[in-house]
Scaffold this motif. Structure first.
Motif, PDB file in Angstrom:
ATOM      1  N   PRO A 226     -10.489 -15.384 -26.032  1.00 48.98           N
ATOM      2  CA  PRO A 226      -9.312 -15.542 -26.890  1.00 48.98           C
ATOM      3  C   PRO A 226      -8.747 -14.179 -27.275  1.00 48.98           C
ATOM      4  N   VAL A 227      -7.451 -14.119 -27.414  1.00 49.86           N
ATOM      5  CA  VAL A 227      -6.777 -12.884 -27.820  1.00 49.86           C
ATOM      6  C   VAL A 227      -6.512 -12.968 -29.315  1.00 49.86           C
ATOM      7  N   GLU A 228      -7.230 -12.187 -30.095  1.00 43.83           N
ATOM      8  CA  GLU A 228      -7.129 -12.262 -31.551  1.00 43.83           C
ATOM      9  C   GLU A 228      -5.822 -11.661 -32.047  1.00 43.83           C
ATOM     10  N   THR A 229      -5.286 -12.268 -33.112  1.00 43.55           N
ATOM     11  CA  THR A 229      -4.017 -11.817 -33.692  1.00 43.55           C
ATOM     12  C   THR A 229      -4.211 -10.818 -34.830  1.00 43.55           C
ATOM     13  N   GLY A 230      -5.422 -10.744 -35.378  1.00 40.18           N
ATOM     14  CA  GLY A 230      -5.675  -9.942 -36.562  1.00 40.18           C
ATOM     15  C   GLY A 230      -5.607 -10.745 -37.846  1.00 40.18           C
ATOM     16  N   LYS A 231      -5.006 -11.954 -37.778  1.00 39.00           N
ATOM     17  CA  LYS A 231      -4.918 -12.795 -38.971  1.00 39.00           C
ATOM     18  C   LYS A 231      -6.269 -13.371 -39.372  1.00 39.00           C
ATOM     19  N   GLY A 232      -7.247 -13.277 -38.483  1.00 38.28           N
ATOM     20  CA  GLY A 232      -8.577 -13.786 -38.789  1.00 38.28           C
ATOM     21  C   GLY A 232      -9.532 -12.723 -39.289  1.00 38.28           C
TER      22      GLY A 232
ATOM     23  N   TYR B  36      -3.123 -26.404 -34.870  1.00 38.70           N
ATOM     24  CA  TYR B  36      -2.520 -25.109 -35.185  1.00 38.70           C
ATOM     25  C   TYR B  36      -3.614 -24.048 -35.324  1.00 38.70           C
ATOM     26  N   VAL B  37      -3.417 -22.917 -34.665  1.00 37.12           N
ATOM     27  CA  VAL B  37      -4.384 -21.814 -34.658  1.00 37.12           C
ATOM     28  C   VAL B  37      -3.637 -20.533 -35.004  1.00 37.12           C
ATOM     29  N   ASN B  38      -4.179 -19.729 -35.942  1.00 36.46           N
ATOM     30  CA  ASN B  38      -3.539 -18.436 -36.211  1.00 36.46           C
ATOM     31  C   ASN B  38      -4.459 -17.242 -35.980  1.00 36.46           C
ATOM     32  N   TRP B  39      -5.760 -17.483 -35.787  1.00 36.43           N
ATOM     33  CA  TRP B  39      -6.682 -16.363 -35.587  1.00 36.43           C
ATOM     34  C   TRP B  39      -6.584 -15.769 -34.178  1.00 36.43           C
ATOM     35  N   ALA B  40      -6.069 -16.573 -33.219  1.00 35.99           N
ATOM     36  CA  ALA B  40      -5.873 -16.118 -31.846  1.00 35.99           C
ATOM     37  C   ALA B  40      -4.549 -16.654 -31.331  1.00 35.99           C
ATOM     38  N   SER B  41      -3.913 -15.875 -30.441  1.00 37.09           N
ATOM     39  CA  SER B  41      -2.623 -16.301 -29.891  1.00 37.09           C
ATOM     40  C   SER B  41      -2.797 -17.202 -28.680  1.00 37.09           C
ATOM     41  N   HIS B  42      -3.839 -16.930 -27.868  1.00 35.86           N
ATOM     42  CA  HIS B  42      -4.089 -17.702 -26.655  1.00 35.86           C
ATOM     43  C   HIS B  42      -5.435 -17.280 -26.086  1.00 35.86           C
ATOM     44  N   VAL B  43      -5.848 -17.938 -25.036  1.00 39.37           N
ATOM     45  CA  VAL B  43      -7.060 -17.554 -24.311  1.00 39.37           C
ATOM     46  C   VAL B  43      -6.630 -16.897 -22.996  1.00 39.37           C
ATOM     47  N   ASP B  44      -7.100 -15.683 -22.766  1.00 41.07           N
ATOM     48  CA  ASP B  44      -6.801 -14.952 -21.538  1.00 41.07           C
ATOM     49  C   ASP B  44      -7.544 -15.616 -20.383  1.00 41.07           C
ATOM     50  N   MET B  45      -6.828 -16.168 -19.421  1.00 39.44           N
ATOM     51  CA  MET B  45      -7.461 -16.919 -18.344  1.00 39.44           C
ATOM     52  C   MET B  45      -8.224 -16.016 -17.373  1.00 39.44           C
ATOM     53  N   LYS B  46      -7.936 -14.722 -17.374  1.00 43.22           N
ATOM     54  CA  LYS B  46      -8.670 -13.803 -16.499  1.00 43.22           C
ATOM     55  C   LYS B  46     -10.027 -13.442 -17.093  1.00 43.22           C
ATOM     56  N   THR B  47     -10.041 -13.153 -18.387  1.00 42.06           N
ATOM     57  CA  THR B  47     -11.292 -12.756 -19.036  1.00 42.06           C
ATOM     58  C   THR B  47     -12.022 -13.944 -19.645  1.00 42.06           C
ATOM     59  N   GLY B  48     -11.277 -15.031 -19.901  1.00 46.48           N
ATOM     60  CA  GLY B  48     -11.855 -16.196 -20.561  1.00 46.48           C
ATOM     61  C   GLY B  48     -11.989 -16.030 -22.058  1.00 46.48           C
TER      62      GLY B  48
END
Length: 707
Positions: free
Chosen positions: A391-397, A377-389
């Motif tokens: 992680p997309v941060e959620t703000g919870k971190g 379980y991860v909450n600091w990022a929603s996913h990893v953008d495969m184009k940029t490589g």
């Protein structure tokens, strides 16, 4: 007479040449520790051997042996053990070649044993100054040796690299690998071999160290090159071209004097076919990016996989798993090389499950990102953008303004404990940790402590309420919307092609401890469709590799966090593991039987593992009668100092809990903290970090605080 003399002369010449040739042959092909590139490349032809930490150059922690299998696994029992008179965490995986077992204990001690009987052939103990533990906390763990062409290589805790004769243990050469001994450097990782080079990194990211990896000639010890993982102060120039590029990703006013971290304290791998060295780098220092690089930036090469040409030390490609690291999400976990069919195409890949919670598959020749998926379980990022490589941060971190509950914890979804890959099942077996942690930026101005603990962050498990700061938000507010926060560990079987968990087993321990960073051991898998894993409860468990079904459980009586390995002598297959964990928590086997290490070996038809005598653990707690003498201001200061200086070890299981305070600890407190009376057990002196008044404040906080 002349003909006779001439004949005798020729005979002497022939004898000399034969003798010389024999010596040369012995030098080129030593009988002990003769691991070569040819043998490594053809390791499948020698299933009886275990050549590197992860067995082969692919570092898969997979044994092709199957004499021990699903049908007879219940007959696996004790074969032999070797006691080590040292009390701390044993993290190495032994190497076995041609009947000899080589491994490292703590601080850089080395042991060579007869692999069939466990009889000691020789041992080596480096000379280490006691004050070295001013540089590094927690007892000086060591993750193993490298063996190559008759030489054993080991790094001592104080940063020296040794080359030892594999037959005798005699020192061949010794090199100082530390660039600045005024900083908090140490060495805990295993050396690695690439062609004619032996490579070693260093530890100390929290202790104002600047990361690098060094390459030395295997025969002479002469340094070939050094690659720094983060830039130094740009005003002072750059050691190599890559740093000029990296510096553009840092604030020009970064805290250069703190070293910035990026230490190479564990993972490396080398592909001899591609001639590429892979290096995993560590976290930023301080942890908080707002303190470390206030103007922002990705902060290369923190938390990265570096692909380096070993011929010249130049960077071929890099991939950063956690840009602008804010959480101690190291990328130093073991990396596995494999061949996978990805989207219908056969790919040479490198796989890693770093602390940040995502499982990565990269093309190991080009660095192309092939997949990145959460394995916990991860909450600091929603996913990893495969184009940029990225992680997309959620703000919870983002804990820069107020404390935040962040998943994974600073111990990561997966820490240093090795994972394993079985080519038959196509699964990667990961020892994982499902836990969150509350992070809060240091409120007092950040000031670098020379050789001191410098994360710049306070961090807490939700369940460690005894030291919960009064000015933090209520737990109900921080935990709202998050899953169960109690630390749990799982052994997970991950399919890197289908990108999902196939099966998982929760590691069940008693609930008295929060040692969530060591609630599991490293993993080994075999051709017998088996997965082996030890735990701090002292049990070695064996699972069916395809389903996760528990097949066998051996009570070893000694805590296990290292990865097991397997080898064969004659017609008999063995499984061996380093055992022993520091601390005296009640869920540890060590709590019952003591902390001394041992090497344990098992075989089919073996018996029960012999246990050490049960220790008397009855302790007297400190008297709280004088607690009223401490002011609220003193207690508050003590709590803040405790959070900054002590929690990194004593609240994470790296060292014994201080709460409730024991009477003997109270009586020796100033000698322990300021005089270094427990240096031998890994507790550094804080005489250059804390004043006596500050130590008194910490003691006052411990005196008034319950478990």
């Amino acid at each position: 007479m002349k003909k006779v003399e001439k004949s005798i002369h020729y005979l002497y010449v022939i004898i000399f040449l034969l003798g010389f040739a024999g010596c040369q042959s012995n030098n080129l092909s030593p009988k002990i520790g003769n691991i070569t590139e040819e043998r490594l490349l053809n390791s499948d032809n020698e299933p009886e051997s275990w050549f590197t930490g992860g067995r082969g150059y692919k570092q898969a922690y997979y044994s092709p042996l199957n004499d021990i299998n699903e049908k007879n696994i219940k007959q696996l029992g004790f074969a032999w053990d070797f006691d080590i008179d040292f009390e701390t965490a044993f993290q190495a995986t032994p190497i076995v070649v041609d009947g000899t077992l080589f491994t490292a204990g703590n601080k850089g001690n080395v042991y060579a044993l007869n692999a069939a009987s466990g009889k000691l052939l020789w041992s080596f103990k480096p000379e280490i100054r006691a004050e070295v533990f001013d540089n590094h906390c927690c007892g000086g763990p060591n993750r193993g040796v490298a063996v190559w062409k008759g030489i054993v290589y080991v790094a001592s805790i104080d940063g020296y690299l040794y080359a030892l004769d594999a037959a005798t243990g005699k020192q061949i050469w010794k090199i100082d690998t530390i660039v600045d001994r005024s900083k908090g450097y140490s060495s805990t990782g295993a050396p690695h071999i690439a062609k004619d080079l032996v490579l070693i990194g260093n530890s100390g990211g929290e202790y104002n160290a600047r990361g690098y990896v060094s390459a030395y000639n295997i025969n002479s010890g002469e340094m070939a090159w050094r690659f720094y993982t983060v830039p130094g102060d740009p005003d002072k120039g750059f050691e190599h071209p890559e740093l000029e590029m990296a510096a553009k990703t840092w604030d020009p006013n970064s805290v250069w004097e703190n070293g910035l971290g990026g230490t190479v304290w564990d993972a490396m791998a080398y592909d001899p076919e591609l001639n590429i060295l892979y290096v995993g780098t560590g976290n930023g220092a301080p942890w908080s990016r707002d303190l470390r690089s206030p103007a922002g930036g990705d902060n290369l090469f923190l938390n990265s996989i570096l692909a380096i040409n070993p011929d010249n030390g130049r960077l071929l490609w890099h991939y950063q798993t956690t840009p602008a690291d804010n959480w101690d999400y190291t990328t130093t976990q073991k990396m596995i090389l494999a061949e996978l069919n990805m989207d219908g195409k056969e790919r040479k890949v490198i796989m890693q499950a770093p602390k940040n919670g995502f499982f990565y598959v990269l093309d190991r020749e080009t660095g192309e990102l092939l997949s990145a998926d959460p394995y916990v379980y991860v909450n600091w990022a929603s996913h990893v953008d495969m184009k940029t490589g990225k992680p997309v941060e959620t703000g919870k971190g983002d804990y820069s303004k107020s404390p935040k509950l962040i998943f994974p914890s600073s111990q990561g979804g997966h820490n240093w404990n090795p994972m394993a890959f079985n080519p038959n099942t196509g699964l990667v077996y990961i020892p994982t940790n499902e836990a969150g942690e509350i992070y809060s930026i240091q409120k007092t101005p950040f000031k670098v402590k020379e050789k001191g603990w410098n994360p710049g962050v306070s961090f807490r498990s939700v369940h460690n309420s005894s030291s919960y700061p009064e000015d933090w938000p209520p737990l109900e507010e921080l935990t709202k919307g998050e899953p169960d926060t109690y630390p749990r560990s799982y052994l997970k079987a991950w399919d890197p092609v289908k990108r999902k968990v196939v099966w998982e087993v929760e590691i069940q321990y008693a609930m008295e401890t929060l040692r969530h960073d060591r609630r599991y051991g490293g993993v080994m898998t075999t051709d017998g469709n088996l997965v082996f894993q030890g735990g701090i409860d002292g049990h070695l468990k064996v699972y069916e590799a395809t389903t996760g079904k528990l097949l066998h459980d051996i009570d070893a009586g000694t805590s296990i966090i290292a990865a097991p390995m397997s080898y064969k002598i004659g017609n008999e297959q063995f499984v061996a593991v380093m055992a022993g964990v520091d601390g005296n928590q009640q869920t540890n086997a060590d709590y019952l039987y003591g902390n001394k290490g041992r090497i344990l070996a098992f075989k089919i038809g073996g018996g029960d593992v012999p246990k050490r005598p049960v220790l008397n653990r009855n302790v007297q707690l400190a008297d709280k009668g004088d607690a009223a003498n401490f002011s609220k201001a003193e207690i508050k200061l003590g709590q803040e100092l405790y959070n900054i200086n002590c929690t990194g070890c004593h609240n994470t299981g790296r060292a014994p809990k201080l709460l409730p305070l024991k009477a003997n600890v109270e009586n020796e407190f100033y000698d322990i903290v300021l005089s270094g009376d427990r240096l031998a057990k890994g507790m550094p002196s804080y005489k250059d970090v804390l004043s006596k008044k500050q130590v008194n404040a910490i003691l006052s906080y411990l005196k008034v605080t319950d478990e």
